[in-house]
Write a protein that holds these residues in place. Structure first.
Motif, PDB file in Angstrom:
ATOM      1  N   GLY A  80      47.976  53.923  36.651  1.00 18.84           N
ATOM      2  CA  GLY A  80      46.751  53.137  36.438  1.00 18.84           C
ATOM      3  C   GLY A  80      46.748  52.351  35.137  1.00 18.84           C
ATOM      4  N   VAL A  81      47.123  53.027  34.032  1.00 15.03           N
ATOM      5  CA  VAL A  81      47.162  52.337  32.722  1.00 15.03           C
ATOM      6  C   VAL A  81      48.302  51.317  32.717  1.00 15.03           C
ATOM      7  N   GLY A  82      49.418  51.702  33.374  1.00 13.60           N
ATOM      8  CA  GLY A  82      50.530  50.748  33.495  1.00 13.60           C
ATOM      9  C   GLY A  82      50.105  49.502  34.254  1.00 13.60           C
ATOM     10  N   LEU A  83      49.390  49.702  35.372  1.00 13.58           N
ATOM     11  CA  LEU A  83      48.900  48.573  36.187  1.00 13.58           C
ATOM     12  C   LEU A  83      47.892  47.735  35.406  1.00 13.58           C
ATOM     13  N   TYR A  84      47.022  48.427  34.639  1.00 17.58           N
ATOM     14  CA  TYR A  84      46.018  47.735  33.824  1.00 17.58           C
ATOM     15  C   TYR A  84      46.683  46.801  32.809  1.00 17.58           C
ATOM     16  N   VAL A 116      41.418  45.411  39.075  1.00 21.82           N
ATOM     17  CA  VAL A 116      42.643  45.654  39.859  1.00 21.82           C
ATOM     18  C   VAL A 116      43.040  47.132  39.767  1.00 21.82           C
ATOM     19  N   ALA A 117      43.120  47.656  38.539  1.00 21.86           N
ATOM     20  CA  ALA A 117      43.553  49.048  38.344  1.00 21.86           C
ATOM     21  C   ALA A 117      42.523  50.033  38.899  1.00 21.86           C
ATOM     22  N   GLY A 118      41.235  49.742  38.703  1.00 17.70           N
ATOM     23  CA  GLY A 118      40.159  50.647  39.142  1.00 17.70           C
ATOM     24  C   GLY A 118      40.125  50.819  40.651  1.00 17.70           C
ATOM     25  N   VAL A 119      40.232  49.714  41.391  1.00 21.41           N
ATOM     26  CA  VAL A 119      40.205  49.776  42.861  1.00 21.41           C
ATOM     27  C   VAL A 119      41.459  50.485  43.378  1.00 21.41           C
ATOM     28  N   ALA A 120      42.613  50.158  42.803  1.00 20.50           N
ATOM     29  CA  ALA A 120      43.886  50.749  43.257  1.00 20.50           C
ATOM     30  C   ALA A 120      43.914  52.263  43.048  1.00 20.50           C
ATOM     31  N   MET A 121      43.334  52.732  41.954  1.00 19.16           N
ATOM     32  CA  MET A 121      43.435  54.156  41.607  1.00 19.16           C
ATOM     33  C   MET A 121      42.188  54.966  41.979  1.00 19.16           C
ATOM     34  N   LEU A 167      33.113  50.460  39.311  1.00 20.66           N
ATOM     35  CA  LEU A 167      33.292  49.084  38.827  1.00 20.66           C
ATOM     36  C   LEU A 167      32.206  48.718  37.812  1.00 20.66           C
ATOM     37  N   LEU A 168      30.974  49.202  38.048  1.00 15.46           N
ATOM     38  CA  LEU A 168      29.874  48.936  37.099  1.00 15.46           C
ATOM     39  C   LEU A 168      30.135  49.608  35.756  1.00 15.46           C
TER      40      LEU A 168
END
Length: 273
Positions: A80-84, A116-121, A167-168
């Motif tokens: 997640g952090v990598g994707l972020y 992007v990272a939040g939805v994926a993880m 997301l909020l």
């Protein structure tokens, strides 16, 4: 050239993953305490504080009980952090090239990367919240076992429960954080790790407090799959700042550490972060 670009895009992912691993291992106990505080019954919530929960966990589940949920935390933060950071780097390269983004640009960069990272993880985030609640409420053996169990008993949609609240919480947090961080960093001439970390601490406290209510809603929706975001807001509006201290401490320290490690590693790779 394509191979060169691909290698450039992999480096921010590696830097982000390393920074995520370090910060998760160190600050997982704060996340567990925050989740326990937020899921206390209303009758107990006013009387039980952060230290009481911490001592209760150590007493009943031993010291290692504070790291319960660390496996889903790793499963979420390492990719997640990598994707972020790789999304952040790609967006920054695409829209800003060599120039520094202004305040609005920084908010959009941080918010975009976090979306992007939040939805994926999110599926792993749901599992992490359930691992951290009190003993006996959920009895999952592993992250993959938990994902299968939720799909089988509640349906795949349950893995995306709390999407709106997440997301909020995360998009404004990241947007506000990147804005405060980049603006504070720009106003100080020093770029040493300590200066980066200090800028990160200040940005983290401000962003964490602003987004605290959404975090409480997210925890409740993910732990109780029948609960909807609007119902959760109605049920807990008086306790929006429950768990604010451990969350602010954890989010601030994690973000400050993640950005410091990321920037130092990117500098080692000879890339502009």
């Amino acid at each position: 050239t394509k191979h060169h670009l691909k290698k450039h895009k992999q480096k921010p992912f590696v830097c982000g993953s390393v920074s995520g691993t370090c910060s998760t291992l160190l600050f997982q106990p704060l996340d567990l305490v925050k989740t326990r505080l937020q899921t206390l019954p209303p009758s107990a919530s006013g009387r039980v504080g952060m230290m009481a929960v911490l001592l209760s966990v150590v007493r009943t589940e031993r010291l290692l009980g504070l790291w319960k949920g660390v496996s889903p935390s790793f499963a979420r933060t390492i990719p997640g952090v990598g994707l972020y950071f790789s999304t952040y780097y790609s967006l920054k390269q695409h829209f800003f090239q060599d120039s520094s983004p202004g305040a609005v640009g920084a908010v959009l960069l941080g918010g975009g990367a976090r979306t992007v990272a939040g939805v994926a993880m999110l599926p792993v985030t749901v599992i992490k919240a359930r691992f951290e609640v009190s003993c006996g409420r959920y009895s999952y053996g592993s992250v993959t076992g938990a994902l299968r169990s939720v799909c089988r008993t509640e349906g795949p949609a349950a893995l995306f429960s709390g999407l709106v609240a997440t997301l909020l919480r995360d998009v404004p947090f990241s947007g506000i954080y990147v804005m405060f961080y980049s603006q504070t960093k720009a106003s100080t001439s020093a770029s040493a790790p300590l200066a980066n970390f200090s800028c990160g601490l200040l940005a983290g406290v401000l962003a964490s407090l602003i987004t605290q209510p959404a975090d409480v809603v997210k925890t409740h929706v993910q732990v109780n799959s029948q609960l909807r975001t609007v119902e959760a807001i109605r049920c807990i509006y008086m306790g929006f700042f429950r768990g604010a201290v451990p969350r602010a401490l954890r989010r601030t320290m994690i973000a400050a550490m993640a950005w410091t490690v990321y920037e130092q590693m990117m500098a080692r790779f000879g890339l502009e972060s």
